[in-house]
Structures are given as structure tokens and as C-alpha cells.
Motif scaffolding. Structure first.
Motif, PDB file in Angstrom:
ATOM      1  N   ARG A 107       0.805  -1.230   0.000  1.00  0.00           N
ATOM      2  CA  ARG A 107       0.000   0.000   0.000  1.00  0.00           C
ATOM      3  C   ARG A 107       0.835   1.276   0.000  1.00  0.00           C
ATOM      4  O   ARG A 107       0.410   2.297  -0.526  1.00  0.00           O
ATOM      5  N   HIS A 109       3.363   1.991  -1.586  1.00  0.00           N
ATOM      6  CA  HIS A 109       3.816   2.389  -2.922  1.00  0.00           C
ATOM      7  C   HIS A 109       2.674   2.451  -3.935  1.00  0.00           C
ATOM      8  O   HIS A 109       2.698   3.254  -4.847  1.00  0.00           O
ATOM      9  N   PHE A 110       1.717   1.531  -3.786  1.00  0.00           N
ATOM     10  CA  PHE A 110       0.626   1.473  -4.766  1.00  0.00           C
ATOM     11  C   PHE A 110      -0.663   1.922  -4.098  1.00  0.00           C
ATOM     12  O   PHE A 110      -1.262   1.194  -3.322  1.00  0.00           O
ATOM     13  N   GLY A 111      -1.056   3.143  -4.405  1.00  0.00           N
ATOM     14  CA  GLY A 111      -2.218   3.730  -3.744  1.00  0.00           C
ATOM     15  C   GLY A 111      -3.497   3.553  -4.535  1.00  0.00           C
ATOM     16  O   GLY A 111      -3.574   2.735  -5.454  1.00  0.00           O
ATOM     17  N   PRO A 112      -4.511   4.335  -4.193  1.00  0.00           N
ATOM     18  CA  PRO A 112      -5.818   4.258  -4.850  1.00  0.00           C
ATOM     19  C   PRO A 112      -5.745   4.452  -6.365  1.00  0.00           C
ATOM     20  O   PRO A 112      -6.560   3.887  -7.093  1.00  0.00           O
ATOM     21  N   VAL A 113      -4.787   5.254  -6.819  1.00  0.00           N
ATOM     22  CA  VAL A 113      -4.713   5.505  -8.265  1.00  0.00           C
ATOM     23  C   VAL A 113      -4.402   4.211  -9.011  1.00  0.00           C
ATOM     24  O   VAL A 113      -5.030   3.895 -10.030  1.00  0.00           O
ATOM     25  N   LEU A 161      -7.783   9.458  -8.096  1.00  0.00           N
ATOM     26  CA  LEU A 161      -7.402  10.672  -7.365  1.00  0.00           C
ATOM     27  C   LEU A 161      -8.499  11.079  -6.382  1.00  0.00           C
ATOM     28  O   LEU A 161      -8.215  11.488  -5.249  1.00  0.00           O
ATOM     29  N   ILE A 162      -9.747  10.954  -6.833  1.00  0.00           N
ATOM     30  CA  ILE A 162     -10.862  11.292  -5.936  1.00  0.00           C
ATOM     31  C   ILE A 162     -10.864  10.355  -4.726  1.00  0.00           C
ATOM     32  O   ILE A 162     -11.024  10.799  -3.585  1.00  0.00           O
ATOM     33  N   ALA A 164      -8.306   8.745  -3.476  1.00  0.00           N
ATOM     34  CA  ALA A 164      -7.143   9.063  -2.636  1.00  0.00           C
ATOM     35  C   ALA A 164      -7.441  10.273  -1.753  1.00  0.00           C
ATOM     36  O   ALA A 164      -7.140  10.293  -0.561  1.00  0.00           O
ATOM     37  N   ARG A 165      -8.079  11.264  -2.355  1.00  0.00           N
ATOM     38  CA  ARG A 165      -8.422  12.483  -1.630  1.00  0.00           C
ATOM     39  C   ARG A 165      -9.422  12.188  -0.515  1.00  0.00           C
ATOM     40  O   ARG A 165      -9.259  12.638   0.625  1.00  0.00           O
ATOM     41  N   GLN A 168      -7.905  10.281   2.279  1.00  0.00           N
ATOM     42  CA  GLN A 168      -7.057  11.173   3.063  1.00  0.00           C
ATOM     43  C   GLN A 168      -7.906  11.997   4.045  1.00  0.00           C
ATOM     44  O   GLN A 168      -7.531  12.177   5.197  1.00  0.00           O
TER      45      GLN A 168
ATOM     46  N   MET B   1      -8.153  22.805  -4.472  1.00  0.00           N
ATOM     47  CA  MET B   1      -6.939  22.013  -4.275  1.00  0.00           C
ATOM     48  C   MET B   1      -5.978  22.240  -5.438  1.00  0.00           C
ATOM     49  O   MET B   1      -6.368  22.178  -6.594  1.00  0.00           O
ATOM     50  N   TRP B   6      -2.787  17.433  -5.513  1.00  0.00           N
ATOM     51  CA  TRP B   6      -3.295  16.242  -6.213  1.00  0.00           C
ATOM     52  C   TRP B   6      -2.141  15.297  -6.536  1.00  0.00           C
ATOM     53  O   TRP B   6      -2.266  14.084  -6.383  1.00  0.00           O
ATOM     54  N   LEU B   9      -0.917  12.792  -4.076  1.00  0.00           N
ATOM     55  CA  LEU B   9      -1.727  11.597  -3.838  1.00  0.00           C
ATOM     56  C   LEU B   9      -1.255  10.413  -4.679  1.00  0.00           C
ATOM     57  O   LEU B   9      -1.667   9.279  -4.467  1.00  0.00           O
ATOM     58  N   ARG B  11       1.430   7.824  -5.639  1.00  0.00           N
ATOM     59  CA  ARG B  11       2.639   7.263  -5.007  1.00  0.00           C
ATOM     60  C   ARG B  11       3.602   6.702  -6.055  1.00  0.00           C
ATOM     61  O   ARG B  11       3.244   6.598  -7.229  1.00  0.00           O
ATOM     62  N   THR B  12       4.772   6.323  -5.599  1.00  0.00           N
ATOM     63  CA  THR B  12       5.824   5.844  -6.513  1.00  0.00           C
ATOM     64  C   THR B  12       5.317   4.729  -7.437  1.00  0.00           C
ATOM     65  O   THR B  12       5.482   4.787  -8.650  1.00  0.00           O
ATOM     66  N   GLY B  13       4.721   3.716  -6.820  1.00  0.00           N
ATOM     67  CA  GLY B  13       4.224   2.583  -7.607  1.00  0.00           C
ATOM     68  C   GLY B  13       3.135   3.009  -8.574  1.00  0.00           C
ATOM     69  O   GLY B  13       3.027   2.473  -9.683  1.00  0.00           O
ATOM     70  N   ASP B  14       2.334   3.987  -8.152  1.00  0.00           N
ATOM     71  CA  ASP B  14       1.270   4.492  -9.024  1.00  0.00           C
ATOM     72  C   ASP B  14       1.840   5.033 -10.328  1.00  0.00           C
ATOM     73  O   ASP B  14       1.270   4.820 -11.403  1.00  0.00           O
ATOM     74  N   VAL B  17       2.663   2.178 -12.521  1.00  0.00           N
ATOM     75  CA  VAL B  17       1.422   1.634 -13.085  1.00  0.00           C
ATOM     76  C   VAL B  17       0.901   2.545 -14.192  1.00  0.00           C
ATOM     77  O   VAL B  17       0.521   2.083 -15.272  1.00  0.00           O
ATOM     78  N   LEU B  18       0.916   3.855 -13.939  1.00  0.00           N
ATOM     79  CA  LEU B  18       0.407   4.810 -14.929  1.00  0.00           C
ATOM     80  C   LEU B  18       1.240   4.770 -16.205  1.00  0.00           C
ATOM     81  O   LEU B  18       0.693   4.734 -17.313  1.00  0.00           O
TER      82      LEU B  18
END
Lengths: 171, 126
Positions: A107, A109-113, A161-162, A164-165, A168, B1, B6, B9, B11-14, B17-18
Motif C-alpha cells: 500500500r 507504494h501502490f495507492g488508490p490511483v 485521485l478522488i 485518494a483524496r 485522506q 486544491m 493532487w 496523492l 505514489r511511486t508505484g502508481d 502503473v500509470l
């Protein structure tokens, strides 16, 4: 003769699932009223709720919310057991399967996005697979893959992003 | 915001992935939209395939239907309905067909012209 009493106990988890499912269904209905350039290209706002549930309460509850959303959403739209229902179900199941794996990624490193993008792409893959196998059994459908994949990526990022926000703010 | 908030929010791994999913999506465009040149024209009358003509040199092909004669023009890499006895002339107005799986239907005269390419999708493409 003794009257049988069946008591259904409602747990806090049940109430939570119901509440989240309501929010997801409301978003799905709102979205159904939005015009789209191509059927299938839509934001998938209900997935914001499902991802939040996944992050806060785990995969099982997220799966409940997703399945309830598909059933109740299509029931309310008069789409139950119509082709659109099966497409939604295929998308939801594919994305839940991928999320089951993706939610095991670390988690920090790999978040909601990441989760949102994986879920969105799996969703569209599940739908296209079902459409190819059953609804439009022709290779012409592959022509639409880039459009759907690009829109899934875009909305996956936005929804992620939404999420994640919101996560948070809640925490 | 702000944008920065933004971005925080993600992260590195994201980012990994992107980048990889964006590359995958970008690659799908040329891969799945690559149709190559059309190589043959298939002419159907009454639903039956009556001719499969290579798109190599210019020639005219004449088909007789219930209303009269439909003339098809074949040229290098393309084909069109040159004339048709149908009342609304949709298939003539369509002009040159260039892409594989492109199709012109002269419904009133029961004639169709369809291009095929090296990859044979068995449907009309969008």
C-alpha cells in the motif's frame, strides 16, 4: 403448533454494506442520465465508492457493494437481465478479480490511483470479452478497444485521485 | 486544491502503473487500428459472391440486377460504384472505398461491393 420465529440478525457490517451500496447505486443512476459519446464510455463514478470500501473494509465488502450495485442499479433502470446488465456484471466481476490481486500490492507504494486504473481497465476488458463472445461475435469489436482502453485509463486516474483524496480526508 | 496537492496523492508505484498502462493503451491504437491496404474487391449480387477482383489495375465490372445494370470501377487500391439504377444513389454517392471491410450497398438492385484486406475480419468495421 409453535409459531416459528425466524430472526434475521443484521450486523453492523450489513448496514455498512447497504449504506455504501446505496451511495454506489445513486452514483450509477446519476451517471446513466449523463450523455455519452459512445455506449460504455462513462466515468464509472460508482467505483469511487467501491474502491473506498475496498481500502477501508477489505475486498469482501467491496465485492458485496459492487454486486448489489449491479443488481439494484439495473433493476432501477429497467435493465435487469438485459444485455446491459450482463455487460455491467462481466465488468464488475473482472474488475473485482483484478482488484483481489492488486490490493495485495504494498500500500505504501501502490495507492488508490493504481487500484482504480487496474479496476477500470479490467472492467472494460471484462465487458469487451463478453461482448466479443456473446453479443457481437465479430472481430470488428477489437476496433473499439483503443477507445475504451483510453477512456478507462483516463477515468481510472480521475476516480483514483478522488478516492485518494477522500481516503485522506476520512483518515 | 492545487495541482501539487493532487500530485502528492500519486505514489511511486502508481507512477509505474500509470506509465506502463499508458504505454499499453498507446500501443493498442496502431496495433488494432492497423488495417493495411485493401487488396480485393468482392462483388455480390442477390447475396451471392459473383466476383473477387484484385485491386491492381483499373477496370470496369458490370453486374446485372433486378433494376438494371450496376457498374463497378476497380482501381489500384480502391473501388467504387460508378453507376447504379437505384432511386436514391446512396452507393454511388459513397464514392471510393479504400479501407479493408469498407462496403457499399446498392440495396434496390441487390448488389454489394466490399473490400477485403490481408486480415480478414468477417464484419463491417466501424
Amino acid at each position: 403448533m409453535t409459531a416459528s420465529i425466524i430472526e434475521l440478525t443484521v450486523s453492523a457490517q450489513d448496514r455498512r454494506v447497504a449504506r455504501y451500496a446505496t451511495a454506489a447505486i445513486a452514483l450509477a443512476l446519476t451517471e446513466a442520465a449523463m450523455p455519452t459519446p459512445l455506449p460504455g464510455v462513462k466515468p464509472g463514478l460508482a467505483n469511487i465508492v467501491i474502491l473506498l470500501v475496498l481500502l477501508r473494509h477489505g475486498w469482501r465488502e467491496a465485492a458485496w457493494v459492487a454486486v448489489l450495485r449491479v443488481f439494484a442499479g439495473s433493476l432501477l433502470l429497467g435493465q435487469l437481465f438485459a444485455p446491459g446488465f450482463f455487460l455491467a456484471a462481466a465488468g464488475a466481476l473482472a474488475s473485482l478479480a483484478v482488484l483481489a490481486l492488486a490490493s495485495r500490492l504494498p500500500r505504501e507504494h501502490f495507492g488508490p490511483v493504481s487500484l482504480s486504473v487496474f479496476g477500470a481497465l479490467a472492467h472494460i476488458a471484462g465487458q469487451l470479452a463478453l461482448a466479443r463472445l456473446w453479443l457481437l461475435p465479430s472481430d470488428g469489436i477489437y476496433y473499439l478497444v483503443p477507445v475504451f482502453a483510453a477512456s478507462a485509463l483516463f477515468f481510472g486516474i480521475v476516480n483514483g485521485l478522488i478516492v485518494a483524496r477522500l481516503a485522506q480526508e476520512i483518515s | 486544491m492545487r495541482v501539487k496537492a493532487w500530485l502528492s496523492l500519486v505514489r511511486t508505484g502508481d507512477w509505474i502503473v500509470l506509465a506502463s498502462t499508458a504505454a499499453f493503451v498507446a500501443a493498442s491504437f496502431p496495433l488494432l487500428w492497423r488495417t493495411g491496404p485493401a487488396t480485393y474487391a468482392e462483388v455480390r449480387a442477390e447475396g451471392q459472391l459473383i466476383a473477387r477482383l484484385p485491386l491492381t489495375e483499373r477496370r470496369l465490372f458490370v453486374v446485372r440486377g433486378p433494376l438494371g445494370v450496376t457498374t463497378i470501377e476497380i482501381a489500384p487500391g480502391r473501388a467504387r460504384i460508378l453507376s447504379d439504377p437505384g432511386p436514391r444513389q446512396y452507393c454511388v454517392a459513397q464514392g471510393w472505398l479504400v479501407r479493408p471491410n469498407a462496403i457499399a450497398l446498392c440495396a434496390p438492385n441487390h448488389v454489394s461491393l466490399r473490400l477485403t484486406g490481408p486480415t480478414t475480419h468477417d464484419s463491417v468495421n466501424y
